[in-house]
Design a protein around this motif. Sequence first.
Motif, PDB file in Angstrom:
ATOM      1  N   UNK A 177       9.813  -3.991  13.988  1.00 46.49           N
ATOM      2  CA  UNK A 177       8.565  -4.599  14.484  1.00 46.49           C
ATOM      3  C   UNK A 177       8.798  -5.843  15.290  1.00 46.49           C
ATOM      4  N   UNK A 178       9.713  -6.499  14.841  1.00 46.31           N
ATOM      5  CA  UNK A 178       9.712  -7.793  15.729  1.00 46.31           C
ATOM      6  C   UNK A 178      10.276  -7.457  17.015  1.00 46.31           C
ATOM      7  N   UNK A 187       5.177 -14.938  11.272  1.00 49.38           N
ATOM      8  CA  UNK A 187       5.599 -15.931  10.232  1.00 49.38           C
ATOM      9  C   UNK A 187       6.013 -15.035   8.985  1.00 49.38           C
ATOM     10  N   UNK A 188       6.658 -15.426   7.992  1.00 50.03           N
ATOM     11  CA  UNK A 188       7.050 -14.773   6.830  1.00 50.03           C
ATOM     12  C   UNK A 188       5.855 -13.990   6.160  1.00 50.03           C
ATOM     13  N   UNK A 189       4.669 -14.744   5.996  1.00 43.75           N
ATOM     14  CA  UNK A 189       3.621 -14.180   5.476  1.00 43.75           C
ATOM     15  C   UNK A 189       2.982 -13.023   6.141  1.00 43.75           C
ATOM     16  N   UNK A 190       3.153 -13.014   7.550  1.00 46.11           N
ATOM     17  CA  UNK A 190       2.874 -12.114   8.498  1.00 46.11           C
ATOM     18  C   UNK A 190       3.571 -10.674   8.167  1.00 46.11           C
ATOM     19  N   UNK A 191       4.847 -11.034   8.008  1.00 43.58           N
ATOM     20  CA  UNK A 191       5.807 -10.093   7.740  1.00 43.58           C
ATOM     21  C   UNK A 191       5.666  -9.366   6.759  1.00 43.58           C
ATOM     22  N   UNK A 192       5.129 -10.203   5.557  1.00 41.71           N
ATOM     23  CA  UNK A 192       5.014  -9.789   4.288  1.00 41.71           C
ATOM     24  C   UNK A 192       3.843  -8.724   4.190  1.00 41.71           C
ATOM     25  N   UNK A 334       5.258   3.427  18.314  1.00 44.24           N
ATOM     26  CA  UNK A 334       5.217   2.110  17.891  1.00 44.24           C
ATOM     27  C   UNK A 334       4.150   1.623  18.306  1.00 44.24           C
ATOM     28  N   UNK A 335       3.510   1.678  19.702  1.00 47.62           N
ATOM     29  CA  UNK A 335       2.474   1.174  20.195  1.00 47.62           C
ATOM     30  C   UNK A 335       1.150   1.202  19.117  1.00 47.62           C
ATOM     31  N   UNK A 336       1.086   2.628  18.809  1.00 40.53           N
ATOM     32  CA  UNK A 336      -0.193   2.830  17.818  1.00 40.53           C
ATOM     33  C   UNK A 336       0.169   2.015  16.451  1.00 40.53           C
ATOM     34  N   UNK A 337       1.443   2.195  15.819  1.00 43.27           N
ATOM     35  CA  UNK A 337       1.580   1.333  14.633  1.00 43.27           C
ATOM     36  C   UNK A 337       1.216  -0.135  14.584  1.00 43.27           C
ATOM     37  N   UNK A 338       1.860  -0.516  15.960  1.00 43.66           N
ATOM     38  CA  UNK A 338       1.555  -2.125  15.887  1.00 43.66           C
ATOM     39  C   UNK A 338      -0.100  -2.272  16.189  1.00 43.66           C
TER      40      UNK A 338
END
Length: 621
Positions: A177-178, A187-192, A334-338
């Motif tokens: 995703x990154x 941030x780590x919270x966002x990735x969580x 990828x784009x739809x998931x993002x």
Amino acid sequence: MADAGWFSVAQCFKAYVLFLVVSLSQCQTLSTACIEVKKAYAAKGFDENEVPLKAVSGEELTICPRTETCCTRDMEDKLTSLSRKEYVRQLEESFKLLKTTFASRTKKFDDFFVQLIDKAQLDLHEMFLQTYGLLYQQNAAIFTKLFTDLRHYYKGKDMNLSEVMDSFFSKLLQRVFELVNSGYVFTSDYLGCVTDKMNDLKPFGEVPIKLSTQVRKAFIAARTFVQGLSIGKDVINSVFEITPSEACIKAFVKMTYCPHCRGLTSTRPCNNYCLNTLKGCLAYQSDLNVPWNEFIDALYQVATRLEGPFNIETVVDPMNVKISEAIMNFQENGQALSNKIFAGCGTPSKVRTRRDTEAQQHTFDFPASNTSKARVRPTTAAGTSLDRLVRDIKDKVKAAKDFWIQLPYVICNNEGIAAAASKEDDCWNGQDRARYAPPVQQDGTLHQINNPEVEVDVTKVNTVISRQKTQLSLIINKLQNAQKGDDVDWIDTEIDGLTSGSGSGDMTEGSASSGDNPVTDEEKNGNIDIDNQPTTKGVHTRTKKPVSEKPKPPVEPPMPPKSEDNDKYRPGSGKSDQRPETNNKGGGRPNGSQSSFAFSLNMLLLIISIQIGLQRILVSC
């Protein structure tokens, strides 16, 4: 009347001669037997001078029959010590195949499994390095940790495989995703939050669920299977170390060497006699048979699973392709998931740099040659693929059923230990060479309460056997759970290759203590190799002459001169064979009464003469 008298003398003479021959034959047989025992005793490494020249009283013996014997108490003690070593050697020979089977198959399976994981990681590394280059190298730690965790689980670390696989795909999702959205800062919270959306969005398709289930079941089955093999090996080694009781050793001495003391050095124990002796000696071991068979059945069932739905080879070998498929699923959407993630977790701030722009240009396309390339099953130290290896193990394991109750039969069917069952009338029965009458006892400790050969305390519990029953019960439960695909905890055990990675399945002969002076190969079956002499029922005959002084026959007196007046007279062989003088004053032939008296006197003198000669012979013996 004279004819009747002569007939009586002749019959008496024949009877005494027959008695003389039999007595002389017995004397020579006993002497010859002791000479043969000297040879056999010396062949065992003992001093032949310890064997008496002729049979002696057996009153001092404590194990062998206390009759006329060629053994002394000191010889009996030495043969007892030798028998203890030979008993252990016989067990070692009988255990050898089973010990080797479990040890070698444990090592083969362990080698195969470890190298299968190594090859899967190498395949993934080569594929991803070729496809992504530096981008993969910068994120290789994610994949390395996955395989490290799988190895740790296999080697016994307390880990939950579902959590291991979930953690891997969560970190993989975050990194992919990154990289796909490299223009943003997360941030780590966002990735969580991204991870929390994983179950709903299924960015990798069905790959994580399917692969996690397959890996979990296959690894549980494989780890429990190799642990079962190792515990089977441990049980065998532990039971082998059980020290035989004194009653067992005495019974073994009586069975193997007491016939030698009786001069029957070529006579083997009766087969049923051997079975009763070994069933008494191995009474506690036979109690292990039921849980052992249950263990073999459970191990066999897991092996069957490894050939089918839990085949670790079909799961681990193509892991690189399956993980790449998960990444491509994300790439396709990828784009739809993002956008969905941005909608659920918020839109992160954009930070663009030249490096980020370059990274964003990377895609996750796999070359066609990699995605469609046929995978070759690994060539490992086991030298075979999993299906052939498991099939071999199943065959060997299945043959191990009923091992503990078959053990006495395995030993007693050795012609070097006991006579064949067909020779039930020409074998040692514990007292003499004759048929063994008592019935063969059933298996198990309780059935040995009436064992005629070995005294067994049926109220006693053998601690070694009890521990092994507990071990088998634990692993049976775990094998049954593994067969169903349920999680299984690790049992502490020494498995070659799991703790050090380079264990050995080779078995070293003589691992069990057998004394400082082990018997030679010729002695391991308790045999004494001497000349095979013909035997007859009840009497052991030999053609060899004893080296001791031969008995001297009595000296025969000169034959009396013949006379015209004694046509009907036939002299004997004693000193009084000369015709006695008569009181016939007329000088004529004796009347009937006188002739009868003369023949009666001749018969008496003949008996006395033969008795004197017989005494001389027996004294010389």
